[in-house]
Scaffold this motif. Structure first.
Motif, PDB file in Angstrom:
ATOM      1  N   ALA A 191      15.088  20.583 -18.222  1.00 13.37           N
ATOM      2  CA  ALA A 191      13.644  20.636 -17.946  1.00 13.37           C
ATOM      3  C   ALA A 191      12.897  21.436 -19.011  1.00 13.37           C
ATOM      4  CB  ALA A 191      13.399  21.234 -16.560  1.00 13.37           C
ATOM      5  N   PHE A 192      13.450  22.584 -19.390  1.00 12.00           N
ATOM      6  CA  PHE A 192      12.774  23.395 -20.410  1.00 12.00           C
ATOM      7  C   PHE A 192      12.788  22.698 -21.763  1.00 12.00           C
ATOM      8  CE2 PHE A 192      13.049  26.580 -17.157  1.00 12.00           C
ATOM      9  CZ  PHE A 192      11.882  27.314 -17.343  1.00 12.00           C
ATOM     10  N   ALA A 193      13.856  21.980 -22.076  1.00 12.44           N
ATOM     11  CA  ALA A 193      13.913  21.251 -23.351  1.00 12.44           C
ATOM     12  C   ALA A 193      12.904  20.117 -23.383  1.00 12.44           C
ATOM     13  CB  ALA A 193      15.327  20.717 -23.589  1.00 12.44           C
TER      14      ALA A 193
ATOM     15  N   GLN B 140       3.943  18.780 -22.953  1.00 14.25           N
ATOM     16  CA  GLN B 140       3.620  17.524 -22.267  1.00 14.25           C
ATOM     17  C   GLN B 140       4.386  17.561 -20.952  1.00 14.25           C
ATOM     18  OE1 GLN B 140       1.700  14.573 -22.890  1.00 14.25           O
ATOM     19  NE2 GLN B 140       2.315  14.361 -20.762  1.00 14.25           N
ATOM     20  N   SER B 141       3.665  17.502 -19.836  1.00 14.38           N
ATOM     21  CA  SER B 141       4.347  17.533 -18.536  1.00 14.38           C
ATOM     22  C   SER B 141       5.348  16.390 -18.462  1.00 14.38           C
ATOM     23  CB  SER B 141       3.344  17.421 -17.393  1.00 14.38           C
ATOM     24  OG  SER B 141       2.536  18.574 -17.352  1.00 14.38           O
ATOM     25  N   THR B 142       6.591  16.743 -18.165  1.00 13.15           N
ATOM     26  CA  THR B 142       7.692  15.786 -18.195  1.00 13.15           C
ATOM     27  C   THR B 142       8.607  16.049 -17.007  1.00 13.15           C
ATOM     28  OG1 THR B 142       7.558  15.783 -20.606  1.00 13.15           O
ATOM     29  CG2 THR B 142       9.561  14.883 -19.639  1.00 13.15           C
ATOM     30  N   VAL B 143       9.065  14.975 -16.376  1.00 10.49           N
ATOM     31  CA  VAL B 143       9.947  15.090 -15.210  1.00 10.49           C
ATOM     32  C   VAL B 143      11.236  14.318 -15.460  1.00 10.49           C
ATOM     33  CG1 VAL B 143       8.041  15.437 -13.580  1.00 10.49           C
ATOM     34  CG2 VAL B 143       8.839  13.112 -14.064  1.00 10.49           C
TER      35      VAL B 143
ATOM     36  N   SER C 203      14.316  11.658 -19.278  1.00 12.25           N
ATOM     37  CA  SER C 203      13.016  12.214 -18.902  1.00 12.25           C
ATOM     38  C   SER C 203      11.911  11.174 -19.011  1.00 12.25           C
ATOM     39  CB  SER C 203      12.681  13.408 -19.800  1.00 12.25           C
ATOM     40  OG  SER C 203      12.440  12.959 -21.128  1.00 12.25           O
ATOM     41  N   ARG C 204      10.825  11.477 -18.322  1.00 15.77           N
ATOM     42  CA  ARG C 204       9.635  10.631 -18.379  1.00 15.77           C
ATOM     43  C   ARG C 204       8.412  11.526 -18.415  1.00 15.77           C
ATOM     44  NH1 ARG C 204       8.521   5.509 -19.927  1.00 15.77           N
ATOM     45  NH2 ARG C 204       6.816   4.643 -18.735  1.00 15.77           N
ATOM     46  N   ALA C 205       7.596  11.381 -19.455  1.00 15.83           N
ATOM     47  CA  ALA C 205       6.358  12.150 -19.571  1.00 15.83           C
ATOM     48  C   ALA C 205       5.346  11.630 -18.560  1.00 15.83           C
ATOM     49  CB  ALA C 205       5.802  12.048 -20.988  1.00 15.83           C
TER      50      ALA C 205
END
Length: 142
Positions: free
Chosen positions: A67-69, A75-78, A131-133
């Motif tokens: 998550a931190f990477a 850019q909010s990324t999940v 991940s997905r921004a």
């Protein structure tokens, strides 16, 4: 703003609200653009019925480093999908370190690999995160 400054500010903004990682006992070692390193000392309350570190704790450490990477560019990324392979047990008293690195970033999608090791250098687990921004940033840039 330099990539290093952006990554540092993004990490501080995320850490401020990350009660789960703090509650589990994680510490941030470093965050740079596309990379992060977090650690966790395995305590008795992290152990499963076999007396070894619960796999969910190892997964959580790897997931937090991921998550931190992937949020290091502000850019909010999940997470879109994650998988882990356990290679060796971790024991109470061990200090685990999760090193996350970006493998690919294309548009809104990224792939990150995370290696979790013990203080002795033993590889405990290998994790891959997709991940997905999404909309938003962690802090407002001038």
């Amino acid at each position: 703003m330099t990539p290093e400054t952006r990554a540092s500010r993004a990490a501080r903004a995320m850490w401020e609200g990350d009660e789960a990682s703090k509650w589990l006992g994680m510490k941030i070692i470093s965050v740079t653009e596309g990379c992060a390193e977090l650690s966790l000392r395995v305590e008795r309350h992290h152990a499963n019925g076999h007396g070894i570190c619960h796999g969910g704790i190892t997964f959580a450490l790897a997931d937090s480093a991921f998550a931190f990477a992937c949020n290091s560019r502000n850019q909010s990324t999940v997470a879109q999908m994650n998988a882990i392979t356990y290679l060796a047990p971790a024991h109470v008293g061990d200090t685990l370190t999760a090193h996350a690195r970006e493998v690919s970033l294309s548009g809104r999608s990224g792939i990150y690999d995370v290696t979790v090791t013990s203080q002795a250098g033993t590889r405990i687990a290998e994790f891959r995160g997709h991940s997905r921004a999404i909309r938003g940033q962690l802090f407002e840039e001038e």
